[in-house]
Design an enzyme around this catalytic site. Sequence first.
Site, PDB file in Angstrom:
ATOM      1  N   ASP A  84      48.767  18.382  -7.756  1.00 19.34           N
ATOM      2  CA  ASP A  84      48.145  17.300  -8.518  1.00 19.34           C
ATOM      3  C   ASP A  84      46.627  17.379  -8.509  1.00 19.34           C
ATOM      4  OD1 ASP A  84      50.765  16.488  -8.726  1.00 19.34           O
ATOM      5  OD2 ASP A  84      50.353  14.392  -8.282  1.00 19.34           O
ATOM      6  N   CYS A 125      54.425  21.178  -2.383  1.00 18.74           N
ATOM      7  CA  CYS A 125      53.816  20.033  -3.054  1.00 18.74           C
ATOM      8  C   CYS A 125      54.814  19.310  -3.965  1.00 18.74           C
ATOM      9  CB  CYS A 125      52.586  20.502  -3.823  1.00 18.74           C
ATOM     10  SG  CYS A 125      51.446  19.172  -4.269  1.00 18.74           S
ATOM     11  N   SER A 475      50.230   8.180  -8.671  1.00 13.77           N
ATOM     12  CA  SER A 475      50.236   9.088  -7.529  1.00 13.77           C
ATOM     13  C   SER A 475      51.041   8.452  -6.407  1.00 13.77           C
ATOM     14  CB  SER A 475      48.806   9.345  -7.053  1.00 13.77           C
ATOM     15  OG  SER A 475      48.810   9.890  -5.747  1.00 13.77           O
TER      16      SER A 475
END
Length: 566
Positions: A84, A125, A475
């Site tokens: 990200d 991730c 997020s």
Amino acid sequence: MNAPRKLRSNFPRGSYLWAVRNAQWQAMGIPESDAEKPKIAVVNSSSELAACYSHLDQVAQQVKEAIRAAGGVPFEIRTAAPSDFVTGAGGRGAYMLAARDLVTNDIEVAVEGAQLDGMVCLTSCDKTVPGQLMAAARLNVPTILVPCGYQASGEYKGHHNDIEEVFIHSMHAQVGGATSVEEVVEMSRTAIRTPGVCSGLGTANTMHIVCEALGMALPGSAPVAALSDKMFADARAAGERIVQMVWDDLKPRDIMTAGAFANAVRAVLSIGGSLNAVKHLQAVATEGGTGVDVYGLFEQLGPVTPVLSGLRPIGEHLIEEFEAAGGCRALMKQLLPLLDAQARTVTGGTVADNLREARVADDEVIRPIERPVAPRPAIVLLRGNLAPDGALTKPGIVERKVRRFSGPAICFDTSDAAVAAIKDGTVRPGHVVVMRGAGACGGPAMGGGASRVVFAIDGAGLGEHVAMLTDGHLSGLVCKGLVVAEVAPESALGGPLALVRDGDTVTVDLDQRVVNLEVDEAELATRRQAWQPPTPMFDRGWLQIYRRNVGPLNQGAVLVKENGRP
């Protein structure tokens, strides 16, 4: 070891497929004697773009050695490696979620094309974890996921400093000036000390825990410090175990049952994990053809699943403390009365078998059911005339002063416009900020920066004085203010959020679990008739392919057949 069975990777000796493959492998130093052994994909998203992935080659080496020692033949394959904080720079952030499905398709091309017998997936991730689980569900070949660890954080001026702090304070530097640019620069220099994923309970650590709770990772493997002895030991154990799984023909769809999905949902709820886990779990269920309604599970189980651990960002405990207390295995031990204990796992045994010897090392970090850390759910699924297909909010574990918010809407079609209005004072206390056009199709891929708007609101000191609605996602590190995200159906497809106008009254009620637009149906019908779809963004490349083929959130936003979109 059980008696060998016929492997799909084996072809008749001397046949075309056997001969040309043998020629390739001879050139690579693979002996003919290995031709009949289980052939295992080691799925590696190694990349030098981000710390999340920079250590995976070391992990892959250990896994391959373990596979060889167990009587298999490893083949390392590569996929996209989205981070990200790096990959989010282009395409308005759209490449992040879109890369999840690219990972799935990368794996299909290599594993299905070569007819390999099993997979060990190195999870790192945010998007690689669901991408790998989706591939496991789609291909249905024996698979183990290996959590590859969280990064070590640093300090700044004597206080804990991690990537979450850099993220928050960089936004504060842009809006409100609570943090200076020089301070952000200094914080960025000390926030990360080792490879691995974000150290808070963001999407990556949440999804690592999901892997174990779902039964797709070895018990006791999540979370784990990157490059620790334990991480490498778990990786070697997975390499050894996958060979026997191939001989046993133990497949993902044998493991990822309805009960297993309920277990994973309970785990996410009990730690107040990332909202992104909802759509990712739904995507896995959809790829596996399970028929499981993950959104419905969150809606049903949320009010009756206690929050047992308060980890950053919703609480004060560090991920290191959670691991030391026993991690996911200890969490599931505390949750055991609520779990499907007979669900199978990659061990070949059940959840009950795996938890028989589990212990909770610190019951303040991972509490028992009768002594939760919060009286209410940390994740709430809302519905109403603004979100007939659902919306998500994360109130956290601190009791909110305001649980019902009603006010006039102020609408924006981009995050840039919303942030500018927050900075110049156009957004005022009492407003409901509506940021739309950031859904799976409209973003596309939920790009568009909804998290930027949340942090701008916080940086301007408005966090307790406004509410926010968006069809975008947040997020996994976001847990601030009254924010309702992933409102569905999305506005770009004509969802109700597209019909909201400045000044309309919007009501969010956490206790009633509703989000409503206080406009009569006749007026909404008029607006609906006049609505025109926005001009789509990106007319070439991967983002165009994604935009045209992505399905709705209640299917996990997976790629489906052509939707007829321009």
